[in-house]
Scaffold this active site. Structure first.
Site, PDB file in Angstrom:
ATOM      1  N   ASP A   1      36.053  36.955  30.753  1.00  0.00           N
ATOM      2  CA  ASP A   1      37.204  36.245  30.747  1.00  0.00           C
ATOM      3  C   ASP A   1      37.115  34.921  30.924  1.00  0.00           C
ATOM      4  OD1 ASP A   1      39.788  35.825  29.997  1.00  0.00           O
ATOM      5  OD2 ASP A   1      40.796  36.439  32.022  1.00  0.00           O
TER       6      ASP A   1
HETATM    7  C1  FPP Z   1      38.068  36.269  26.736  1.00  0.00           C
HETATM    8  O1  FPP Z   1      38.435  34.896  27.049  1.00  0.00           O
HETATM    9  C2  FPP Z   1      37.353  36.600  25.851  1.00  0.00           C
HETATM   10  C3  FPP Z   1      37.523  37.179  24.397  1.00  0.00           C
HETATM   11  C4  FPP Z   1      38.574  37.171  23.736  1.00  0.00           C
HETATM   12  C5  FPP Z   1      36.076  37.317  23.681  1.00  0.00           C
HETATM   13  C6  FPP Z   1      34.937  37.081  24.165  1.00  0.00           C
HETATM   14  C7  FPP Z   1      33.966  37.183  23.313  1.00  0.00           C
HETATM   15  C8  FPP Z   1      32.413  36.868  23.682  1.00  0.00           C
HETATM   16  C9  FPP Z   1      32.227  36.333  24.999  1.00  0.00           C
HETATM   17  C10 FPP Z   1      31.497  36.758  22.700  1.00  0.00           C
HETATM   18  C11 FPP Z   1      31.121  38.128  22.257  1.00  0.00           C
HETATM   19  C12 FPP Z   1      30.580  37.972  20.988  1.00  0.00           C
HETATM   20  C13 FPP Z   1      30.064  39.112  20.660  1.00  0.00           C
HETATM   21  C14 FPP Z   1      29.638  38.827  19.265  1.00  0.00           C
HETATM   22  C15 FPP Z   1      29.946  40.451  21.407  1.00  0.00           C
HETATM   23  P1  FPP Z   1      38.793  33.866  26.449  1.00  0.00           P
HETATM   24  O2  FPP Z   1      37.881  33.461  25.304  1.00  0.00           O
HETATM   25  O3  FPP Z   1      40.010  34.335  25.881  1.00  0.00           O
HETATM   26  O4  FPP Z   1      38.741  32.585  27.206  1.00  0.00           O
HETATM   27  P2  FPP Z   1      39.895  32.261  28.067  1.00  0.00           P
HETATM   28  O5  FPP Z   1      40.220  33.355  29.095  1.00  0.00           O
HETATM   29  O6  FPP Z   1      39.507  31.034  28.852  1.00  0.00           O
HETATM   30  O7  FPP Z   1      41.262  31.920  27.478  1.00  0.00           O
END
Ligand code: FPP
Length: 273
Positions: free
Chosen positions: A42
């Protein structure tokens, strides 16, 4: 002097940190090592926002953080690593936001397959995708299947990427599959074909791995957010305030030390069930 875009001082620093980690790992290995660590990654967008970067840069940094984390788990002898990369609820985000993560996924898979950056294969990592893959576009589905096939023989660590996944969807899917199987078998039986726990568990997307010992969540949240609900009955949830791209070896080390401290308590609890 730079080689492959990496300066000499960065290489020396990395070698030193490897040496230091080896020492720590040999000390930790005296105690029990978790078989399965799962991550709720996250805080990628917030990481980008804090640094005035594009949203996609946050996910890029998050992808790199995952790669390092898998490497540290390999060093520690953790055989199963699971990452929550995209929940079914994430499809409700803006179409551009969803597309960005899908594009990143396909780009990284292509890099891995074309050996431009096949670090996972070099490390002996098998990659498995868990979730309702039918929800993905055909090119994404194809890329995912090719990567699973290409790494199927690797056996050092099983990296499960939960993509288009939620626990509730996984449970409904497993129950549907079990009912279909039971109804098909019922024709040949005189006794009622009772559904057992093992029947449902066999059809879980996460049946590829043992239940997690630790779930680590970043960015200060302490919810499970529909992740591994079925599998987390006897597992510690460890939360860090750092955003996912800022996670480091020290966070993993802290989590493993906490696991070792609670190990005998959890083992006793498991036997009582
Ligand atoms: C939640 O944080 C995370 C996700 C929705 C996706 C996380 C994906 C990656 C770290 C890339 C992984 C990629 C592969 C190809 C395995 P958020 O992006 O919603 O951020 P926030 O919590 O700050 O809103």
């Amino acid at each position: 002097m730079e080689k492959d875009g990496v300066s000499k001082s960065a290489r020396v620093l990395w070698k030193l940190s490897c040496f230091f980690r080896k020492f720590i790992v040999s000390t930790l290995s005296v105690g029990p090592i978790p078989a399965h660590v799962a991550f709720i990654m996250d805080g990628n967008r917030r990481y980008a926002k804090q640094r005035n970067l594009e949203e996609g840069e946050g996910h890029n940094a998050g992808y790199l953080a995952l790669k390092f984390m898998v490497y540290y788990c390999l060093e520690l002898g953790i055989k199963h690593v699971t990452a929550y990369a995209f929940s079914i609820d994430n499809f409700k985000r803006s179409p551009e936001g969803v597309q960005r993560i899908m594009d990143l996924m396909v780009e990284k898979i292509e890099e891995e397959l074309s050996q431009v950056d096949n670090t996972y294969s070099k490390m002996g990592i098998r990659i498995h995708f868990s979730g309702n893959l039918e929800l993905l576009s055909q090119p994404t589905k194809d890329a995912v299947k090719r990567l699973m096939a290409a790494t199927a023989k690797n056996s050092k660590v099983l990296l499960t990427i939960c993509f288009a996944y939620t626990s509730t969807n996984e449970i409904v899917h497993a129950i549907e599959q079990t009912c279909q199987e039971k109804m098909a078998d019922q024709m040949e039986l005189e006794e009622p074909n009772v559904v057992k726990l093992a029947d449902i568990e066999k059809h879980m997307y996460m049946a590829v791995a043992p239940d997690p010992d630790i779930i680590i969540r970043t960015s200060g949240e302490s919810r499970l957010s529909n992740f591994l609900l079925w599998q987390s009955a006897n597992c510690s949830l460890i939360c860090f305030s750092q955003l996912w791209p800022a996670i480091s070896f020290w966070h993993l080390l802290w989590a493993v030390l906490k696991f070792q401290r609670n190990y005998y308590y959890f083992e006793k609890k498991k036997k009582q069930i």
